[in-house]
Scaffold this motif. Structure first.
Motif, PDB file in Angstrom:
ATOM      1  N   THR A 136      -1.028  33.759 -44.428  1.00  0.00           N
ATOM      2  CA  THR A 136      -0.195  34.083 -43.263  1.00  0.00           C
ATOM      3  C   THR A 136      -0.155  35.581 -43.041  1.00  0.00           C
ATOM      4  O   THR A 136      -0.396  36.386 -43.960  1.00  0.00           O
ATOM      5  CB  THR A 136       1.245  33.576 -43.460  1.00  0.00           C
ATOM      6  N   ASP A 137       0.164  35.961 -41.804  1.00  0.00           N
ATOM      7  CA  ASP A 137       0.428  37.369 -41.531  1.00  0.00           C
ATOM      8  C   ASP A 137       1.932  37.631 -41.633  1.00  0.00           C
ATOM      9  O   ASP A 137       2.696  36.758 -42.071  1.00  0.00           O
ATOM     10  CB  ASP A 137      -0.126  37.778 -40.164  1.00  0.00           C
ATOM     11  N   ALA A 138       2.377  38.817 -41.238  1.00  0.00           N
ATOM     12  CA  ALA A 138       3.789  39.199 -41.402  1.00  0.00           C
ATOM     13  C   ALA A 138       4.731  38.333 -40.580  1.00  0.00           C
ATOM     14  O   ALA A 138       5.911  38.192 -40.926  1.00  0.00           O
ATOM     15  CB  ALA A 138       3.964  40.669 -41.030  1.00  0.00           C
ATOM     16  N   THR A 139       4.230  37.727 -39.512  1.00  0.00           N
ATOM     17  CA  THR A 139       5.071  36.890 -38.661  1.00  0.00           C
ATOM     18  C   THR A 139       5.102  35.434 -39.116  1.00  0.00           C
ATOM     19  O   THR A 139       5.794  34.610 -38.526  1.00  0.00           O
ATOM     20  CB  THR A 139       4.578  36.927 -37.195  1.00  0.00           C
ATOM     21  N   GLY A 140       4.302  35.118 -40.142  1.00  0.00           N
ATOM     22  CA  GLY A 140       4.225  33.747 -40.610  1.00  0.00           C
ATOM     23  C   GLY A 140       3.093  32.958 -39.981  1.00  0.00           C
ATOM     24  O   GLY A 140       2.909  31.767 -40.287  1.00  0.00           O
ATOM     25  N   LYS A 141       2.329  33.599 -39.091  1.00  0.00           N
ATOM     26  CA  LYS A 141       1.203  32.931 -38.450  1.00  0.00           C
ATOM     27  C   LYS A 141       0.133  32.603 -39.472  1.00  0.00           C
ATOM     28  O   LYS A 141      -0.218  33.424 -40.326  1.00  0.00           O
ATOM     29  CB  LYS A 141       0.627  33.821 -37.348  1.00  0.00           C
ATOM     30  N   LYS A 185       6.986  43.258 -48.393  1.00  0.00           N
ATOM     31  CA  LYS A 185       6.815  42.563 -47.123  1.00  0.00           C
ATOM     32  C   LYS A 185       5.430  42.881 -46.574  1.00  0.00           C
ATOM     33  O   LYS A 185       5.262  43.758 -45.717  1.00  0.00           O
ATOM     34  CB  LYS A 185       7.898  42.979 -46.119  1.00  0.00           C
ATOM     35  N   SER A 190       1.667  42.796 -44.760  1.00  0.00           N
ATOM     36  CA  SER A 190       1.144  42.443 -43.441  1.00  0.00           C
ATOM     37  C   SER A 190       0.364  41.142 -43.499  1.00  0.00           C
ATOM     38  O   SER A 190       0.352  40.363 -42.545  1.00  0.00           O
ATOM     39  CB  SER A 190       0.241  43.568 -42.923  1.00  0.00           C
ATOM     40  N   TYR A 191      -0.318  40.914 -44.628  1.00  0.00           N
ATOM     41  CA  TYR A 191      -1.052  39.663 -44.826  1.00  0.00           C
ATOM     42  C   TYR A 191      -0.892  39.209 -46.270  1.00  0.00           C
ATOM     43  O   TYR A 191      -0.899  40.021 -47.208  1.00  0.00           O
ATOM     44  CB  TYR A 191      -2.556  39.849 -44.566  1.00  0.00           C
ATOM     45  N   ASN A 202       0.821  47.561 -44.953  1.00  0.00           N
ATOM     46  CA  ASN A 202       0.589  48.576 -43.938  1.00  0.00           C
ATOM     47  C   ASN A 202       0.956  49.971 -44.406  1.00  0.00           C
ATOM     48  O   ASN A 202       0.325  50.957 -44.031  1.00  0.00           O
ATOM     49  CB  ASN A 202       1.377  48.232 -42.671  1.00  0.00           C
ATOM     50  N   GLN A 258       6.338  48.924 -47.015  1.00  0.00           N
ATOM     51  CA  GLN A 258       6.061  47.489 -47.146  1.00  0.00           C
ATOM     52  C   GLN A 258       5.872  47.101 -48.610  1.00  0.00           C
ATOM     53  O   GLN A 258       6.299  46.033 -49.039  1.00  0.00           O
ATOM     54  CB  GLN A 258       4.804  47.122 -46.351  1.00  0.00           C
TER      55      GLN A 258
END
Length: 275
Positions: free
Chosen positions: A187-192, A265, A267-268, A256, A260
C-alpha cells in the motif's frame, strides 16, 4: 704482406661467426623478459579473466545486510573492474576500474610474472585467479613493503558480461539483484493497494510516475551524509524523487523524509512475493 692480410680476413670471419652463434636464442621484450613468457601467460590467463568483475566481500555484505550503508567498510579500493582482452597492446591492457564506488580510473595489467609464476603484474599489485566448480574468482595481491604483509581481495564475475551504461551500471545491476529486484504488493501512504515490480536493470513498474530506480551506493555522497539508505527514482530527470528505505526480511518501506521515519509513516509499504 699478403700473408698478414689473409690472416686478418680469417680472424674477421671467425669473430663474426662467434658473435652470431653467441646471441640468445629467445627474443626479448623491452623489459628484457622472453617473449615466449608473455605468450605463455596470455594463454594461461586470457580465457579466464575477460569480463566485468565485482568486489566479492562487498556484494556479499550488501546481500546479507540489504543495506549499502552497512557494507561501507567492504566498499573500499577497487570495487569494479573491466578486463577486455581485445584491448591488448603488446603485453599490456589498460583496465578501467571504479574506486570506492565513486571515481573512475585505470590500471595497467601486464602479462609478466609477478613474484611467482601464478601472478601477473597489475599496477603496483599482482593479479591471480582460482577456479572452483567452473566458477572463476580473480584475486588481487597487495604487498606492503613497510609492514611486509600481503593482503588479498577477491572478485567475482558480474551478471552483465559487458557494462551496459558505463562501468558503474555493472555494480548497480548486482546490487539490484542482491537486494531488491522482484514482485511486490502493498500500500501507499493513503492505503491504496500497490503492485510493483523492480527489475535487475533498474526499471520499475507499478509506482505512479516512477519508471527507473537507483540504489545509492556511492560511499562518499548523499547516503552517508543523511545516515539512511536511499533509493532515487527517475535519476537525473525533472521528476527525480529520493526516498530513504529500509528492507526488513521481505518488506520494503520507503520514506519521503526523516520525519516519516521517526513517525513510522512510510510513503510505501511493499512486501516481496515469493517466486
Amino acid at each position: 704482406m699478403k700473408r698478414i692480410s689473409y690472416l686478418l680476413l680469417i680472424l674477421s670471419i671467425f669473430l663474426s661467426c662467434k658473435s652470431k652463434t653467441g646471441d640468445n636464442d629467445q627474443d626479448t621484450t623491452a623489459a628484457g623478459k622472453p617473449l615466449d613468457q608473455t605468450q605463455a601467460l596470455l594463454q594461461q590467463f586470457k580465457p579466464l579473466i575477460n569480463g566485468v568483475w565485482i568486489k566479492k566481500d562487498y556484494i556479499k555484505k550488501v546481500k546479507k545486510s540489504k543495506s549499502p550503508l552497512e557494507a561501507v567498510d567492504k566498499g573500499k579500493g577497487i570495487t569494479v573492474m573491466y578486463i577486455d582482452t581485445a584491448q591488448l597492446k603488446g603485453d599490456s591492457i589498460m583496465v578501467p576500474i571504479i574506486l570506492n564506488n565513486h571515481e573512475g580510473s585505470t590500471v595497467a595489467l601486464r602479462f609478466q610474472s609477478g613474484k611467482n609464476t601464478t601472478t601477473i603484474e597489475f599496477g603496483d599489485d599482482e593479479l591471480s585467479y582460482k577456479v572452483k566448480n567452473d566458477d572463476t574468482t580473480l584475486i588481487i595481491y597487495n604487498y606492503n613493503s613497510q609492514t611486509k604483509e600481503t593482503t588479498t581481495t577477491q572478485y567475482i564475475r558480474a551478471l552483465q558480461p559487458k557494462p551496459a551504461d558505463g562501468l558503474a551500471s555493472a555494480m548497480n545491476y548486482m546490487i539490484n539483484h542482491a537486494m531488491l529486484s522482484g514482485k511486490y504488493q502493498g500500500t501507499d501512504a493513503t492505503g491504496k493497494k500497490i503492485s510493483a515490480v523492480f527489475y535487475d536493470n533498474g526499471k520499475v513498474s507499478g509506482l505512479a510516475g516512477l519508471t527507473t530506480y537507483y540504489i545509492q551506493n556511492d560511499l562518499i555522497v548523499a547516503s552517508e551524509r543523511s545516515g539512511h539508505d536511499q533509493i532515487i527514482f527517475n535519476l537525473n530527470t525533472k521528476d527525480q524523487k529520493v526516498y530513504s528505505f529500509i528492507i526488513n526480511k521481505r518488506t520494503l518501506t520507503l520514506y519521503n523524509d526523516a520525519e516519516q521515519i521517526k513517525s513510522n509513516k512510510p510513503s510505501y509499504t511493499l512486501k516481496k512475493k515469493r517466486e
